[in-house]
Design a protein around this motif. Structure first.
Motif, PDB file in Angstrom:
ATOM      1  N   THR A 144       0.855  -1.181   0.000  1.00  0.00           N
ATOM      2  CA  THR A 144       0.000   0.000   0.000  1.00  0.00           C
ATOM      3  C   THR A 144       0.893   1.234   0.000  1.00  0.00           C
ATOM      4  N   GLN A 145       0.390   2.321  -0.571  1.00  0.00           N
ATOM      5  CA  GLN A 145       1.160   3.555  -0.590  1.00  0.00           C
ATOM      6  C   GLN A 145       1.234   4.134   0.817  1.00  0.00           C
ATOM      7  N   PHE A 146       2.432   4.503   1.217  1.00  0.00           N
ATOM      8  CA  PHE A 146       2.618   5.107   2.530  1.00  0.00           C
ATOM      9  C   PHE A 146       3.723   6.155   2.413  1.00  0.00           C
ATOM     10  N   PRO A 147       3.354   7.403   2.117  1.00  0.00           N
ATOM     11  CA  PRO A 147       4.352   8.454   1.939  1.00  0.00           C
ATOM     12  C   PRO A 147       5.293   8.555   3.130  1.00  0.00           C
ATOM     13  N   SER A 148       6.547   8.773   2.842  1.00  0.00           N
ATOM     14  CA  SER A 148       7.634   8.956   3.810  1.00  0.00           C
ATOM     15  C   SER A 148       8.152   7.647   4.391  1.00  0.00           C
ATOM     16  N   ALA A 149       7.580   6.507   4.008  1.00  0.00           N
ATOM     17  CA  ALA A 149       8.113   5.228   4.469  1.00  0.00           C
ATOM     18  C   ALA A 149       9.492   4.989   3.868  1.00  0.00           C
ATOM     19  N   THR A 150      10.404   4.452   4.641  1.00  0.00           N
ATOM     20  CA  THR A 150      11.767   4.174   4.209  1.00  0.00           C
ATOM     21  C   THR A 150      12.050   2.694   4.412  1.00  0.00           C
ATOM     22  N   VAL A 151      12.579   2.036   3.384  1.00  0.00           N
ATOM     23  CA  VAL A 151      12.749   0.589   3.420  1.00  0.00           C
ATOM     24  C   VAL A 151      14.224   0.208   3.303  1.00  0.00           C
ATOM     25  N   PHE A 152      14.633  -0.777   4.108  1.00  0.00           N
ATOM     26  CA  PHE A 152      15.986  -1.313   4.059  1.00  0.00           C
ATOM     27  C   PHE A 152      15.911  -2.830   3.968  1.00  0.00           C
ATOM     28  N   ALA A 153      16.998  -3.434   3.518  1.00  0.00           N
ATOM     29  CA  ALA A 153      17.070  -4.890   3.471  1.00  0.00           C
ATOM     30  C   ALA A 153      18.393  -5.360   4.035  1.00  0.00           C
ATOM     31  N   LEU A 154      18.405  -6.606   4.435  1.00  0.00           N
ATOM     32  CA  LEU A 154      19.590  -7.221   5.013  1.00  0.00           C
ATOM     33  C   LEU A 154      19.858  -8.502   4.246  1.00  0.00           C
ATOM     34  N   CYS A 155      21.068  -8.664   3.737  1.00  0.00           N
ATOM     35  CA  CYS A 155      21.391  -9.917   3.070  1.00  0.00           C
ATOM     36  C   CYS A 155      21.291 -11.068   4.069  1.00  0.00           C
ATOM     37  N   PRO A 156      20.707 -12.188   3.665  1.00  0.00           N
ATOM     38  CA  PRO A 156      20.609 -13.332   4.582  1.00  0.00           C
ATOM     39  C   PRO A 156      21.990 -13.797   5.040  1.00  0.00           C
ATOM     40  N   ARG A 157      22.013 -14.468   6.154  1.00  0.00           N
ATOM     41  CA  ARG A 157      23.269 -14.985   6.691  1.00  0.00           C
ATOM     42  C   ARG A 157      23.950 -15.879   5.648  1.00  0.00           C
ATOM     43  N   GLY A 158      25.231 -15.635   5.437  1.00  0.00           N
ATOM     44  CA  GLY A 158      25.982 -16.384   4.451  1.00  0.00           C
ATOM     45  C   GLY A 158      26.095 -15.674   3.116  1.00  0.00           C
ATOM     46  N   TYR A 159      25.330 -14.563   2.939  1.00  0.00           N
ATOM     47  CA  TYR A 159      25.356 -13.803   1.692  1.00  0.00           C
ATOM     48  C   TYR A 159      26.098 -12.485   1.890  1.00  0.00           C
ATOM     49  N   SER A 160      26.597 -11.932   0.789  1.00  0.00           N
ATOM     50  CA  SER A 160      27.296 -10.658   0.797  1.00  0.00           C
ATOM     51  C   SER A 160      26.623  -9.695  -0.172  1.00  0.00           C
ATOM     52  N   VAL A 161      26.726  -8.422   0.112  1.00  0.00           N
ATOM     53  CA  VAL A 161      26.182  -7.400  -0.779  1.00  0.00           C
ATOM     54  C   VAL A 161      27.096  -7.224  -1.981  1.00  0.00           C
ATOM     55  N   MET A 162      26.515  -7.260  -3.178  1.00  0.00           N
ATOM     56  CA  MET A 162      27.238  -6.940  -4.407  1.00  0.00           C
ATOM     57  C   MET A 162      26.323  -6.072  -5.255  1.00  0.00           C
ATOM     58  N   GLY A 163      26.564  -4.764  -5.244  1.00  0.00           N
ATOM     59  CA  GLY A 163      25.670  -3.847  -5.943  1.00  0.00           C
ATOM     60  C   GLY A 163      24.289  -3.890  -5.317  1.00  0.00           C
ATOM     61  N   ARG A 164      23.272  -4.167  -6.137  1.00  0.00           N
ATOM     62  CA  ARG A 164      21.900  -4.277  -5.649  1.00  0.00           C
ATOM     63  C   ARG A 164      21.493  -5.741  -5.502  1.00  0.00           C
TER      64      ARG A 164
END
Length: 237
Positions: free
Chosen positions: A96-116
């Motif tokens: 649903t639309q919710f103005p001003s909401a900010t979203v983050f994600a966390l790579c699961p355990r065992g994974y690494s961030v590479m770009g997006r």
């Protein structure tokens, strides 16, 4: 602080990382790396796990970083609520639309961030079907290297984070469909004439799967799907 500057600061300040060198799963494991999903801003994704009170986006981030089950989080500043998800939110999720909401994600355990993306380099050798099943157990799939930019991104990642160089193949997510057409796990297609292939590849042999090769990681090889290889799992956003 202007809204255009805020994402960069959030990305920098929410990098909770440490390195693990235990192998068979990945050459480097970054945990608690919370990063901004700006394309989800203004969305409240449905089917959350919990809602907690939070005075700021930073406090909300701390809640997720301290919770071993939290993989995504949405901060609602107007109500000072921290919405917790025990999964990585997806663009296919209802919202649903919710103005001003900010979203983050966390790579699961065992994974690494590479770009997006979140990736896991698995050094235990498996055939393609078993490797793909392993990835899917994590709600992931074999990695897509569908452009030279993505090949380069993976090469830079391995140069920075890999263990000692080897000459092994690392299976990725493309397989032969028919008549010189190949398809990635993501659905993208490319031809046998693509510049992604290494010289003299694909070969004339009935090799239906693909891999990239250490230590260069600059192009694709075809190989038999039943051959056991190292492989790379990927979660895309």
């Amino acid at each position: 602080m202007s809204s255009s500057v805020m994402p960069r600061y959030i990305y920098t300040l929410l990098s909770f990382t440490f390195i693990s060198r235990s192998f068979q799963t990945a050459p480097i494991t970054k945990r608690k790396f919370l990063f901004r999903l700006s394309h989800f801003d203004g969305r409240l994704v449905q089917n959350w796990t919990d809602v907690r009170t939070s005075s700021s986006v930073w406090a909300c981030a701390d809640i997720c970083a301290a919770d071993s089950d939290c993989l995504s989080v949405c901060f609602k500043p107007t109500s000072q609520e921290c919405v917790i998800y025990e999964r990585v939110v997806s663009t296919t999720d209802e919202f649903t639309q919710f103005p001003s909401a900010t979203v983050f994600a966390l790579c699961p355990r065992g994974y690494s961030v590479m770009g997006r993306r979140c990736i896991k380099v698995v050094t235990e050798k498996m055939d393609r079907d078993t490797a793909r099943e392993h990835c899917r157990d994590d709600d992931a799939d074999l990695i897509t290297l569908g452009s030279q930019a993505r090949v380069d991104e993976f090469r830079y990642f391995m140069e920075a984070n890999g263990d000692e160089p080897d000459n092994d193949f690392y299976m990725c997510g493309a397989s032969h469909v028919n008549n010189g057409l190949w398809q990635w796990s993501s659905g993208m297609t490319f031809s046998s004439n693509s510049d992604l292939w290494c010289p003299h590849e694909p070969s004339d042999l009935p090799e239906e799967c693909t891999a990239t090769k250490a230590p260069e990681f600059i192009c694709l090889y075809d190989l038999h799907c039943y051959s056991a290889q190292k492989f790379v799992c990927e979660i895309q956003f």
